[in-house]
Design an enzyme around this catalytic site. Structure first.
Site, mmCIF file in Angstrom:
data_model
loop_
_atom_site.group_PDB
_atom_site.id
_atom_site.type_symbol
_atom_site.label_atom_id
_atom_site.label_comp_id
_atom_site.label_asym_id
_atom_site.label_seq_id
_atom_site.Cartn_x
_atom_site.Cartn_y
_atom_site.Cartn_z
ATOM 1 N N LYS A 276 0.845 -1.199 0.000
ATOM 2 C CA LYS A 276 0.000 0.000 0.000
ATOM 3 C C LYS A 276 0.878 1.246 0.000
ATOM 4 O O LYS A 276 2.006 1.201 0.488
ATOM 5 C CB LYS A 276 -0.858 0.023 1.279
ATOM 6 N N ARG A 350 -10.450 -11.289 1.610
ATOM 7 C CA ARG A 350 -11.325 -12.300 1.011
ATOM 8 C C ARG A 350 -10.680 -13.689 1.067
ATOM 9 O O ARG A 350 -11.384 -14.698 1.088
ATOM 10 C CB ARG A 350 -11.663 -11.890 -0.424
HETATM 11 N N1 BES Z 1 -8.171 -3.680 4.291
HETATM 12 C C1 BES Z 1 -8.280 -3.251 2.943
HETATM 13 C C2 BES Z 1 -9.548 -2.453 2.695
HETATM 14 C C3 BES Z 1 -9.642 -1.114 3.374
HETATM 15 C C4 BES Z 1 -9.238 0.034 2.739
HETATM 16 C C5 BES Z 1 -10.186 -1.021 4.649
HETATM 17 C C6 BES Z 1 -9.350 1.245 3.375
HETATM 18 C C7 BES Z 1 -10.298 0.201 5.277
HETATM 19 C C8 BES Z 1 -9.897 1.331 4.639
HETATM 20 C C9 BES Z 1 -8.296 -4.457 2.019
HETATM 21 O O1 BES Z 1 -7.531 -5.526 2.436
HETATM 22 C C10 BES Z 1 -7.750 -4.016 0.710
HETATM 23 O O2 BES Z 1 -6.618 -3.654 0.667
HETATM 24 N N2 BES Z 1 -8.564 -4.077 -0.333
HETATM 25 C C11 BES Z 1 -8.146 -3.694 -1.641
HETATM 26 C C12 BES Z 1 -8.608 -4.744 -2.612
HETATM 27 C C13 BES Z 1 -8.084 -4.559 -4.013
HETATM 28 C C14 BES Z 1 -6.598 -4.771 -4.044
HETATM 29 C C15 BES Z 1 -8.786 -5.513 -4.948
HETATM 30 C C16 BES Z 1 -8.778 -2.352 -1.957
HETATM 31 O O3 BES Z 1 -9.932 -2.141 -1.611
HETATM 32 O O4 BES Z 1 -8.098 -1.509 -2.511
HETATM 33 MN MN MN Z 2 -5.522 -5.357 1.822
#
Ligand code: BES
Ligand code: MN
Ligand code: ZN
Length: 497
Positions: A276, A350
């Site tokens: 990230k 997921r």
């Molecule tokens: N934990 C994150 C989602 C999230 C983002 C929660 C911001 C709270 C605040 C999750 O694991 C994630 O990173 N999801 C990705 C999925 C994508 C790579 C398909 C996302 O939403 O960007």
């Molecule tokens: Mn994630």
């Protein structure tokens, strides 16, 4: 905090503050308000006439030394227009009041609600007060560790002896639920170096002992024996071993199929190799909020002695990049046997939910509800105002939506279509873990659906609504603890499905 209820007339109660909830443009005909106006030499009426206090939402005014009353001050708290008053109005009003100077300077307070207020409003007031005054002081030291809020005693005064029992029950329920929600906030705010998967599991074991729940923790070896390849793929990058927590509460008939709750327990989500960006990455310490919610809800169900059987599953691990981490392109085999091509290691939630949903099947569940900070995309659907809900059973989604209305924890249903299912198919494996940007929240659900058995299932995506960026009346800036009120309400009126 000491909380009690009384049917004694307010004028006979002694406390530092008297908190009175007032609808907008209330006339001074209401018994208590009229009496307080006289006791303050007409000051209450003057405030209303001058428009300095009209009873607007969350408006607050205090008047010192009402004569004849055993209180130092009266705190008037606005509720807004009468037509729109619901339980969340009271929750917000009490939340706003919880931080007002007059109240934080008081050691004791009497809370008085308007005559016609039902017991649900009493529950909402104590929830709003406790949630609004919540502070995390655990990691402070010295003077900063001391709570400046002096209030330690609240007495709810009702004018009607006949409802006292009901009010007491409602207040007690509100205390239990708010305590639950606050414990989720604390767990979510606790950083990854304190709250590792093992510590989360120990926390669950400790709570299970306290509340007489069955608790079983699968360590890394046991998780391997279960062949939870999707969970293990996420855990691989971290030196912290994963845990899989199973909690059981049996408040229902013997043999009655349980409701199974599943919560995402990523104790820190860096994204893994698909790292990230740095901005706000620290907030990913809250990526175990779903797990904290299902842990808390099963404890809350036990405290409220709800008449049903409940199982909570907490798949827990950390998502870090390292030489042992899963790579984009890797193919892993889930517990169910379906193969997954890891397109993006940041779509880890997921993966751990997939194995947990599959594991849920062994309990022959009545229904399964999972809750997870799953997709950033959910911010673009309902914003910070509510959580999208998806699933395979309209009646279950309807129950969740209903519970939203009475708890103020808003949710709204989204569909899953065949196009979204197509989006999650892999050219080389059975599934991909990321189908790109379109409909991110739905696509994630379409992925999860592959691991759902023949039971009704709902998925609640609490990404972003798990964290309040600014601060609202009963939600201070920081982790919100969303989900406890909602799921407790769903379970409280549970009818077999
Ligand atoms: N934990 C994150 C989602 C999230 C983002 C929660 C911001 C709270 C605040 C999750 O694991 C994630 O990173 N999801 C990705 C999925 C994508 C790579 C398909 C996302 O939403 O960007
Ligand atoms: Mn994630
Ligand atoms: Zn995550």
């Amino acid at each position: 905090m000491q909380i009690s209820c009384t049917a004694k007339p307010v004028i006979e109660c002694a406390a530092d503050s008297l908190v009175v909830f007032v609808p907008e443009y209330e006339k001074l005909t209401d018994g208590l308000l009229k009496s307080l106006n006289e006791a303050t030499g007409g000051t209450v009426g003057t405030l209303l006439e001058a428009g300095e206090f009209c009873g607007k939402r969350e408006e607050i005014a205090s008047v010192m030394h009402p004569s004849g009353y055993n209180v130092d001050r009266v705190i008037l708290v606005g509720l807004g227009t009468k037509k729109q008053v619901d339980s969340d109005t009271y929750r917000r009003a009490a939340g706003a009041a919880s931080r007002c100077r007059g109240l934080t300077l008081s050691e004791s307070a009497i809370f008085h609600l308007p005559k016609n207020a039902g017991e649900g409003f009493y529950q909402a007031v104590i929830e709003g007060y406790l949630l609004g005054s919540y502070k995390l002081l655990e990691f402070k030291t010295g003077d900063d560790k001391i709570d400046k809020n002096k209030l330690t005693r609240i007495t709810f005064a009702t004018d009607d002896k006949r409802v006292l029992g009901k009010v007491e029950k409602a207040v007690n329920r509100g205390v239990i639920i708010a305590e639950g929600q606050m414990s989720v906030r604390t767990l979510a705010a606790t950083p990854g170096n304190y709250l590792t998967p093992s510590v989360l599991a120990q926390t669950a074991q400790k709570l299970a002992r306290q509340h007489k729940l069955k608790c079983h923790v699968l360590d890394e070896k046991a998780i391997e024996r279960e062949r939870m390849g999707a969970l293990l793929a996420v855990a691989k990058g971290s030196a912290e071993p994963p845990r899989f927590v199973v909690l059981e509460y049996n408040g229902g008939r013997r043999g009655e199929k349980p409701v199974v709750l599943v919560g995402k327990g990523i104790t820190f989500d860096s994204g893994g190799i698909s790292l990230k960006p740095g901005l706000n990455m620290h907030e990913m310490k809250g990526d175990m909020t779903g797990a904290a919610v299902v842990l808390t809800v099963i404890v809350t169900a036990a405290r409220l002695r709800l008449p049903l059987n409940l199982v909570s599953l907490l798949p827990a691990c950390e998502n870090l990049p390292s030489g042992t981490a899963t790579r984009p392109g890797d193919i892993v085999t889930s517990r169910k046997g379906l193969t997954i091509e890891i397109i993006n290691t940041d779509a880890e939630g997921r993966l751990i939910l997939a194995d947990a949903l599959d594991y849920a099947d062994r309990f022959k569940p009545q229904v399964v509800i999972d809750i997870a900070t799953l997709t950033g995309a959910s911010l673009y659907i309902l914003g910070y105002s509510g959580a999208p809900v998806l699933g395979n059973n309209p009646a279950l989604l309807e129950r969740i939506k209903k519970a939203s209305e009475s708890t103020g924890e808003k949710t709204w249903p989204l569909p899953i279509w065949d196009d979204h299912r197509e989006q999650m198919k892999s050219g080389v494996a059975d599934l991909v873990n990321s189908g790109g940007r379109p409909a991110g929240t739905i696509a994630a659900s379409a992925f999860l659906e592959n691991f759902v058995g023949g039971w009704p299932w709902a998925h609640i995506d609490i990404a972003y609504v798990d964290f309040e960026p600014k601060g609202r009346p009963y939600i201070p800036k920081g982790p919100t603890g969303i989900g406890v009120r909602l799921l407790t309400e769903v379970l409280s009126s549970w009818k077999k499905m």
